[in-house]
Motif scaffolding. Structure first.
Motif, mmCIF file in Angstrom:
data_model
loop_
_atom_site.group_PDB
_atom_site.id
_atom_site.type_symbol
_atom_site.label_atom_id
_atom_site.label_comp_id
_atom_site.label_asym_id
_atom_site.label_seq_id
_atom_site.Cartn_x
_atom_site.Cartn_y
_atom_site.Cartn_z
ATOM 1 N N UNK B 131 41.097 45.524 33.693
ATOM 2 C CA UNK B 131 40.997 45.385 35.156
ATOM 3 C C UNK B 131 40.265 44.007 35.458
ATOM 4 N N UNK B 132 40.189 43.359 36.625
ATOM 5 C CA UNK B 132 39.364 42.185 36.873
ATOM 6 C C UNK B 132 37.936 42.418 36.202
ATOM 7 N N UNK B 133 37.315 41.382 35.751
ATOM 8 C CA UNK B 133 37.763 39.912 35.621
ATOM 9 C C UNK B 133 38.566 39.809 34.498
ATOM 10 N N UNK B 134 38.861 40.694 33.766
ATOM 11 C CA UNK B 134 39.705 40.262 32.495
ATOM 12 C C UNK B 134 41.196 39.943 32.591
ATOM 13 N N UNK B 210 35.862 22.044 34.476
ATOM 14 C CA UNK B 210 34.971 22.568 35.552
ATOM 15 C C UNK B 210 35.558 23.844 36.077
ATOM 16 N N UNK B 211 36.925 24.026 36.360
ATOM 17 C CA UNK B 211 36.994 25.222 36.846
ATOM 18 C C UNK B 211 36.821 26.391 35.747
ATOM 19 N N UNK B 216 33.483 31.110 34.468
ATOM 20 C CA UNK B 216 32.247 31.620 33.632
ATOM 21 C C UNK B 216 31.162 32.205 34.737
ATOM 22 N N UNK B 217 30.896 31.479 35.720
ATOM 23 C CA UNK B 217 29.603 31.814 36.527
ATOM 24 C C UNK B 217 30.346 32.742 37.495
ATOM 25 N N UNK B 218 31.289 32.807 37.754
ATOM 26 C CA UNK B 218 31.794 33.817 38.702
ATOM 27 C C UNK B 218 32.072 35.074 38.158
ATOM 28 N N UNK B 219 32.098 35.177 36.709
ATOM 29 C CA UNK B 219 32.374 36.201 35.900
ATOM 30 C C UNK B 219 34.104 36.604 36.129
ATOM 31 N N UNK B 220 34.727 35.651 36.108
ATOM 32 C CA UNK B 220 36.252 35.386 36.362
ATOM 33 C C UNK B 220 36.728 35.207 34.974
ATOM 34 N N UNK B 221 37.095 35.908 34.269
ATOM 35 C CA UNK B 221 37.503 35.753 32.836
ATOM 36 C C UNK B 221 38.907 35.285 32.470
ATOM 37 N N UNK B 222 39.831 35.809 33.174
ATOM 38 C CA UNK B 222 41.226 35.669 32.852
ATOM 39 C C UNK B 222 41.851 34.283 32.812
#
Lengths: 105, 261
Positions: B131-134, B210-211, B216-222
């Protein structure tokens, strides 16, 4: 001063006055006799001389006697006639322009 | 005249421009060389040093392309530019495809432990990692993706595209070593190629990194791993291009610039 369109007459005149000469001497004579008035890239003279040669107005040969190998140019009979005709044409042009602009003053 | 001075560079440039002109071009090149030698000697006699005398002689002779295009049959700057552009676009396309493919394959390889972890837990659909953020937002069937060997992302298209890029680059290298494509007539200036590679790869690399950091900072890993891998690779390509363009001895833009009359 822009000499486009008049380069042929100038080159034919230099060759007529100077006799058989190499390209560097043609350029030097052109610069000296015009007292530096004609600002043309010196290298453009060589293709122009080749063009005149293809037209049969100039003949050339390699001169191996000097320290450096040089191409020597001279006028042909056709070149002399062309020079005279172009000179006449130029005089007519100058007279016409002077008549319009009102003399030399 | 000095071996690498303005006159030699000028004659090299004119030689390239006079390609295909036959006897007329050969004669002009000889006359240009003789003329410049005489003009340099004259400059020296007037007290100029070697460099200044050569530069003045070249300046007075006029821009090489201005003179070369007056010779019948001259390939001129347009054809020469098109040839060099072809090689440049070929190299850039091959490198870009190889970069894209390698980024994807590396990302897939680096994400492999995570995939193994997901398999080991054997809790598809219900595991927090499915599931998100993965994984990307939206409906994702982790079981189906895993069975299709398509999890977390498909690597085959990347390998295919990267393979095309590698083939393009290798083919170009072989052809340049064995055919006329390696001649100066077909060779773009090193400094120009360096900048054409360095600027887009450098900008893309910085943007991707940068993206990735933002991910990483937004914990969006995919997308983080893919962005970081692709970005760092692009920065590496950019750095290599810059190094090759401006290393000592490489012809520079200013040094190779045609001298205007």
């Amino acid at each position: 001063m822009e000499i486009r369109g008049h380069l042929d007459l100038l080159l034919l005149s230099v060759l007529d006055n100077a006799g058989p000469v190499h390209g560097y001497a043609v350029i030097t004579a052109l610069r000296d006799s015009s007292e530096g008035a004609f600002d043309l890239p010196e290298g453009t003279v060589y293709p122009a001389l080749q063009r005149l040669e293809r037209a049969g107005l100039v003949a050339s040969r390699w001169d191996e006697t000097a320290a450096r190998r040089r191409r020597v140019y001279e006028l042909t009979d056709d070149g002399r006639r062309a020079r005279a005709a172009k000179k006449q044409e130029w005089r007519g042009f100058v007279v016409g322009v002077q008549a319009v602009i009102g003399g030399l003053a | 005249m000095t071996a690498t001075g303005p006159v030699e560079r000028y004659l090299d440039e004119m030689f390239d421009l006079l390609s295909g002109t036959g006897a007329d071009g050969r004669r002009l090149l000889i006359e240009a060389e003789e003329h410049l030698a005489e003009a340099v000697a004259e400059g020296r006699a007037r007290g100029l040093d070697d460099e200044a005398a050569e530069r003045q002689a070249v300046d007075r002779f006029g821009a090489a392309n201005t003179i070369a295009r007056r010779v019948p049959g001259s390939s001129g700057t347009v054809r020469l530019s098109l040839r060099r552009l072809t090689i440049g676009v070929w190299a850039l396309t091959g490198t870009a495809l190889a970069w894209y493919g390698l980024s994807g394959a590396l990302t897939w390889l680096l994400s492999w432990p995570w995939t193994r972890l997901l398999i080991a837990t054997d809790r598809f659909g219900g595991h927090p990692m499915c599931s998100p953020p993965w994984i990307p937002p939206g409906e994702v069937d982790c079981v189906r993706l895993y069975q299709q060997n398509d999890f977390p992302t498909s690597y085959l298209p990347h390998l295919f595209i990267g393979g095309i890029g590698v083939v393009l680059v290798i083919a170009l290298l072989i052809l340049r070593r064995s055919t006329a494509l390696g001649a100066p007539l077909w060779t773009p200036k090193r400094s120009v190629v360096g900048l054409v590679f360095a600027v887009p790869f450098g900008l893309a690399g910085v943007a991707l990194v940068l993206e990735g950091i933002q991910g990483i900072t937004l914990d969006v890993q995919y997308y983080t791993l893919g962005d970081l891998v692709g970005g760092l690779l692009a920065i590496a390509v950019s750095a290599v291009a810059l190094r090759r363009a401006f290393r000592p001895g490489a012809p520079r833009l200013a040094a190779r610039r045609p001298v205007t009359a």
